[in-house]
Design a protein around this motif. Structure first.
Motif, PDB file in Angstrom:
ATOM      1  N   CYS A  10      -8.308 -36.403   5.066  1.00 38.40           N
ATOM      2  CA  CYS A  10      -8.164 -36.580   3.619  1.00 38.40           C
ATOM      3  C   CYS A  10      -6.687 -36.581   3.228  1.00 38.40           C
ATOM      4  CB  CYS A  10      -8.936 -35.485   2.884  1.00 38.40           C
ATOM      5  SG  CYS A  10      -9.040 -35.752   1.087  1.00 38.40           S
ATOM      6  N   ASP A  11      -6.205 -35.496   2.634  1.00 37.60           N
ATOM      7  CA  ASP A  11      -4.849 -35.503   2.082  1.00 37.60           C
ATOM      8  C   ASP A  11      -3.916 -34.504   2.759  1.00 37.60           C
ATOM      9  OD1 ASP A  11      -6.162 -33.315   1.079  1.00 37.60           O
ATOM     10  OD2 ASP A  11      -5.404 -33.515  -0.961  1.00 37.60           O
ATOM     11  N   GLU A  12      -4.244 -34.086   3.977  1.00 33.73           N
ATOM     12  CA  GLU A  12      -3.344 -33.280   4.789  1.00 33.73           C
ATOM     13  C   GLU A  12      -3.255 -33.888   6.183  1.00 33.73           C
ATOM     14  OE1 GLU A  12      -4.302 -29.747   1.944  1.00 33.73           O
ATOM     15  OE2 GLU A  12      -5.691 -30.698   3.321  1.00 33.73           O
ATOM     16  N   THR A  13      -2.039 -33.992   6.686  1.00 23.08           N
ATOM     17  CA  THR A  13      -1.837 -34.444   8.058  1.00 23.08           C
ATOM     18  C   THR A  13      -1.524 -33.215   8.888  1.00 23.08           C
ATOM     19  OG1 THR A  13      -0.725 -36.384   7.112  1.00 23.08           O
ATOM     20  CG2 THR A  13      -0.684 -36.141   9.505  1.00 23.08           C
ATOM     21  N   GLY A  14      -2.329 -32.948   9.900  1.00 19.12           N
ATOM     22  CA  GLY A  14      -2.131 -31.762  10.722  1.00 19.12           C
ATOM     23  C   GLY A  14      -2.095 -32.113  12.199  1.00 19.12           C
ATOM     24  N   VAL A  15      -1.192 -31.481  12.914  1.00 19.53           N
ATOM     25  CA  VAL A  15      -1.095 -31.645  14.370  1.00 19.53           C
ATOM     26  C   VAL A  15      -0.939 -30.254  14.971  1.00 19.53           C
ATOM     27  CG1 VAL A  15       0.164 -32.690  16.298  1.00 19.53           C
ATOM     28  CG2 VAL A  15       0.007 -33.905  14.107  1.00 19.53           C
ATOM     29  N   ALA A  16      -1.593 -29.996  16.092  1.00 21.26           N
ATOM     30  CA  ALA A  16      -1.504 -28.679  16.724  1.00 21.26           C
ATOM     31  C   ALA A  16      -1.708 -28.799  18.220  1.00 21.26           C
ATOM     32  CB  ALA A  16      -2.542 -27.728  16.135  1.00 21.26           C
ATOM     33  N   LEU A  17      -1.210 -27.799  18.929  1.00 20.58           N
ATOM     34  CA  LEU A  17      -1.396 -27.700  20.373  1.00 20.58           C
ATOM     35  C   LEU A  17      -2.065 -26.367  20.674  1.00 20.58           C
ATOM     36  CD1 LEU A  17      -0.693 -29.283  23.005  1.00 20.58           C
ATOM     37  CD2 LEU A  17       1.308 -27.789  23.206  1.00 20.58           C
ATOM     38  N   VAL A  18      -3.200 -26.433  21.365  1.00 22.20           N
ATOM     39  CA  VAL A  18      -3.966 -25.236  21.732  1.00 22.20           C
ATOM     40  C   VAL A  18      -4.045 -25.153  23.251  1.00 22.20           C
ATOM     41  CG1 VAL A  18      -6.327 -24.339  21.818  1.00 22.20           C
ATOM     42  CG2 VAL A  18      -5.313 -24.938  19.621  1.00 22.20           C
ATOM     43  N   GLU A  19      -3.874 -23.964  23.774  1.00 22.84           N
ATOM     44  CA  GLU A  19      -3.976 -23.720  25.213  1.00 22.84           C
ATOM     45  C   GLU A  19      -5.290 -23.012  25.513  1.00 22.84           C
ATOM     46  OE1 GLU A  19      -1.468 -21.643  28.899  1.00 22.84           O
ATOM     47  OE2 GLU A  19      -0.848 -21.317  26.809  1.00 22.84           O
ATOM     48  N   ALA A  20      -6.055 -23.539  26.453  1.00 20.29           N
ATOM     49  CA  ALA A  20      -7.358 -22.961  26.783  1.00 20.29           C
ATOM     50  C   ALA A  20      -7.500 -22.793  28.284  1.00 20.29           C
ATOM     51  CB  ALA A  20      -8.478 -23.858  26.255  1.00 20.29           C
ATOM     52  N   GLY A  21      -8.131 -21.702  28.686  1.00 17.85           N
ATOM     53  CA  GLY A  21      -8.456 -21.479  30.086  1.00 17.85           C
ATOM     54  C   GLY A  21      -9.937 -21.685  30.312  1.00 17.85           C
ATOM     55  N   GLU A  22     -10.415 -21.307  31.496  1.00 20.80           N
ATOM     56  CA  GLU A  22     -11.836 -21.460  31.783  1.00 20.80           C
ATOM     57  C   GLU A  22     -12.669 -20.452  31.008  1.00 20.80           C
ATOM     58  OE1 GLU A  22     -12.569 -21.334  35.933  1.00 20.80           O
ATOM     59  OE2 GLU A  22     -11.380 -23.123  36.382  1.00 20.80           O
ATOM     60  N   SER A  23     -12.073 -19.323  30.628  1.00 18.75           N
ATOM     61  CA  SER A  23     -12.775 -18.308  29.849  1.00 18.75           C
ATOM     62  C   SER A  23     -11.802 -17.711  28.843  1.00 18.75           C
ATOM     63  CB  SER A  23     -13.331 -17.214  30.767  1.00 18.75           C
ATOM     64  OG  SER A  23     -12.265 -16.564  31.463  1.00 18.75           O
ATOM     65  N   GLY A  24     -12.342 -16.929  27.917  1.00 19.19           N
ATOM     66  CA  GLY A  24     -11.504 -16.363  26.869  1.00 19.19           C
ATOM     67  C   GLY A  24     -11.260 -17.378  25.767  1.00 19.19           C
ATOM     68  N   LEU A  25     -10.896 -16.876  24.601  1.00 22.29           N
ATOM     69  CA  LEU A  25     -10.680 -17.775  23.473  1.00 22.29           C
ATOM     70  C   LEU A  25      -9.413 -18.596  23.661  1.00 22.29           C
ATOM     71  CD1 LEU A  25     -11.567 -15.558  20.373  1.00 22.29           C
ATOM     72  CD2 LEU A  25     -12.832 -17.521  21.263  1.00 22.29           C
ATOM     73  N   PRO A  26      -9.459 -19.881  23.309  1.00 25.59           N
ATOM     74  CA  PRO A  26      -8.239 -20.690  23.326  1.00 25.59           C
ATOM     75  C   PRO A  26      -7.178 -20.064  22.417  1.00 25.59           C
ATOM     76  CG  PRO A  26     -10.170 -22.098  23.110  1.00 25.59           C
ATOM     77  CD  PRO A  26     -10.644 -20.685  22.941  1.00 25.59           C
ATOM     78  N   ARG A  27      -5.923 -20.354  22.732  1.00 24.89           N
ATOM     79  CA  ARG A  27      -4.794 -19.762  21.994  1.00 24.89           C
ATOM     80  C   ARG A  27      -3.982 -20.872  21.330  1.00 24.89           C
ATOM     81  NH1 ARG A  27       0.550 -19.086  22.705  1.00 24.89           N
ATOM     82  NH2 ARG A  27       0.465 -20.279  24.655  1.00 24.89           N
ATOM     83  N   LEU A  28      -3.624 -20.652  20.069  1.00 24.56           N
ATOM     84  CA  LEU A  28      -2.802 -21.615  19.345  1.00 24.56           C
ATOM     85  C   LEU A  28      -1.359 -21.499  19.818  1.00 24.56           C
ATOM     86  CD1 LEU A  28      -2.482 -23.720  17.077  1.00 24.56           C
ATOM     87  CD2 LEU A  28      -2.158 -21.825  15.481  1.00 24.56           C
ATOM     88  N   ALA A  29      -0.828 -22.596  20.361  1.00 24.23           N
ATOM     89  CA  ALA A  29       0.563 -22.606  20.809  1.00 24.23           C
ATOM     90  C   ALA A  29       1.504 -22.950  19.668  1.00 24.23           C
ATOM     91  CB  ALA A  29       0.733 -23.602  21.955  1.00 24.23           C
ATOM     92  N   ALA A  30       1.129 -23.930  18.834  1.00 24.60           N
ATOM     93  CA  ALA A  30       1.962 -24.316  17.684  1.00 24.60           C
ATOM     94  C   ALA A  30       1.175 -25.276  16.813  1.00 24.60           C
ATOM     95  CB  ALA A  30       3.258 -24.972  18.152  1.00 24.60           C
ATOM     96  N   HIS A  31       1.510 -25.307  15.531  1.00 22.76           N
ATOM     97  CA  HIS A  31       0.904 -26.311  14.659  1.00 22.76           C
ATOM     98  C   HIS A  31       1.866 -26.667  13.534  1.00 22.76           C
ATOM     99  CE1 HIS A  31      -0.486 -24.402  10.759  1.00 22.76           C
ATOM    100  NE2 HIS A  31      -0.066 -23.349  11.413  1.00 22.76           N
TER     101      HIS A  31
END
Length: 349
Positions: A10-31
């Protein structure tokens, strides 16, 4: 595994990088996020063509900012995720086109994500993430829904709006009061100085016996009351704003508690832009605390549309093994796309 997420519904442009392993919650690296509010204010609402063109200008500079923050580059990306729908068709096509072009250039797979699933799973990015199962109140833009969530991709619709959504009720009522775009936050701010009991406004479907919503009648009642006030409207705006907010919040509160009681679950997740409303949070927290129910919200800066929630949803779907990314770079978008339909969709080959 690094997942790059692109949001442009819609009216927001968003970009982000998430790091994920085989288990555990993914982690936000930057957005990184760019809001088009200032551009659309002159028109009193979102102009789809302008929104699409602005996404084109913003998405690659935002991606560069994300990589700089994270200390990673394009070569580190394993999957490129993008919002496939729902949303504005032209705006969705920008994010999908950029994501698939990046995937093709890098030789990396791509994955289309449901916008509302992104909101639904965004509280998993918070310092206090929920656990499955839970009831979810989705209050984002033109959507107001209650869902039973057993896990990633396991969604049962409990109730939804039959006309205007809560966010639309906030924005349209604010416009009737002459408040700037986007009206919801302005109305909530004005309501802080008003009396929520000043005007008796309807609570549509409050006692309907089901978990559906309706806010179109409330908007009409606000218009009628504003016309009745005439010259007094300017001085009574805080009271009318407070009364409007009180009506919306009471309906959301009662229906959410009804969903908790109906399902017997003891966790509630509130996601979407309206989930940032202070009055709603305070009343939900108090009502749920009395019942021993935990309430989870996204971080305030992740309540609106953003790339982090898209990358997160993609990573969680990949971890759960319910969807595989594809190296086929032809794409489509789904401006209308029921969230519950994800349950029936097989993972792409």
């Amino acid at each position: 595994m690094f997942v790059l997420g692109i949001e442009s519904s819609c009216d927001e442009t968003g970009v982000a990088l998430v790091e994920a392993g085989e288990s555990g919650l993914p982690r936000l690296a930057a957005h990184a996020l760019h809001s088009q509010i200032a551009m659309h204010q002159a028109y009193g609402g979102v102009v789809p063509e302008l929104a699409s063109r602005d996404h084109i200008r913003r998405v690659l500079p935002l991606a560069e900012s994300v990589f700089a923050q994270a200390g990673h580059g394009l070569s580190d990306v394993d999957v490129v995720a993008y919002t496939r729908g729902p949303g504005l068709a032209g705006a969705l096509l920008v994010g999908a086109g950029v994501a698939c072009a990046l995937g093709a250039a890098l030789g990396k797979p791509v994955l289309g994500v449901h916008h509302l699933e992104g909101h639904l799973l965004s509280p998993f990015l918070s310092a206090d993430p929920p656990e499955f199962p839970f009831v979810a109140l989705l209050v984002s833009g033109g959507h107001t829904q209650l869902m039973r969530v057993e896990g990633v991709g396991q969604y049962e619709l409990l109730g939804e709006t039959i006309d205007d959504a809560a966010g639309e009720a906030f924005d349209k009522s604010a416009k009737l009061l002459g408040l700037p775009y986007p009206g919801g936050p302005w109305l909530a701010k004005l309501a802080e100085a008003g009396d929520p009991a000043a005007f008796k406004l309807p609570r549509p479907l409050l006692h309907s016996g089901d978990l559906d919503f309706s806010f179109a009648g409330l908007k009409t009642a606000v218009l009628t009351q504003a016309r009745k006030l005439g010259d007094e409207l300017e001085s009574r705006k805080p009271d009318l704003a407070a009364s409007t907010q009180a009506a919306i919040v009471e309906v959301l509160l009662k229906k959410s508690i009804g969903a908790i009681e109906q399902t017997g679950l003891n966790r509630l997740v509130v996601a979407g832009g309206v989930g940032a409303n202070r009055s709603l949070r305070m009343q939900l927290d108090a009502a749920c605390a009395r019942r021993g129910v935990r309430v989870h919200y996204p971080e305030l800066h992740l309540c609106t549309d953003n790339g982090a929630m898209i990358a997160m949803a993609a990573a969680m779907r990949l971890q759960a093994g319910i969807q595989r990314p594809t190296e086929r770079y032809a794409f489509d978008v789904k401006p209308r796309w029921p969230l519950a339909s994800l349950n029936a969709e097989p993972a792409p080959a």
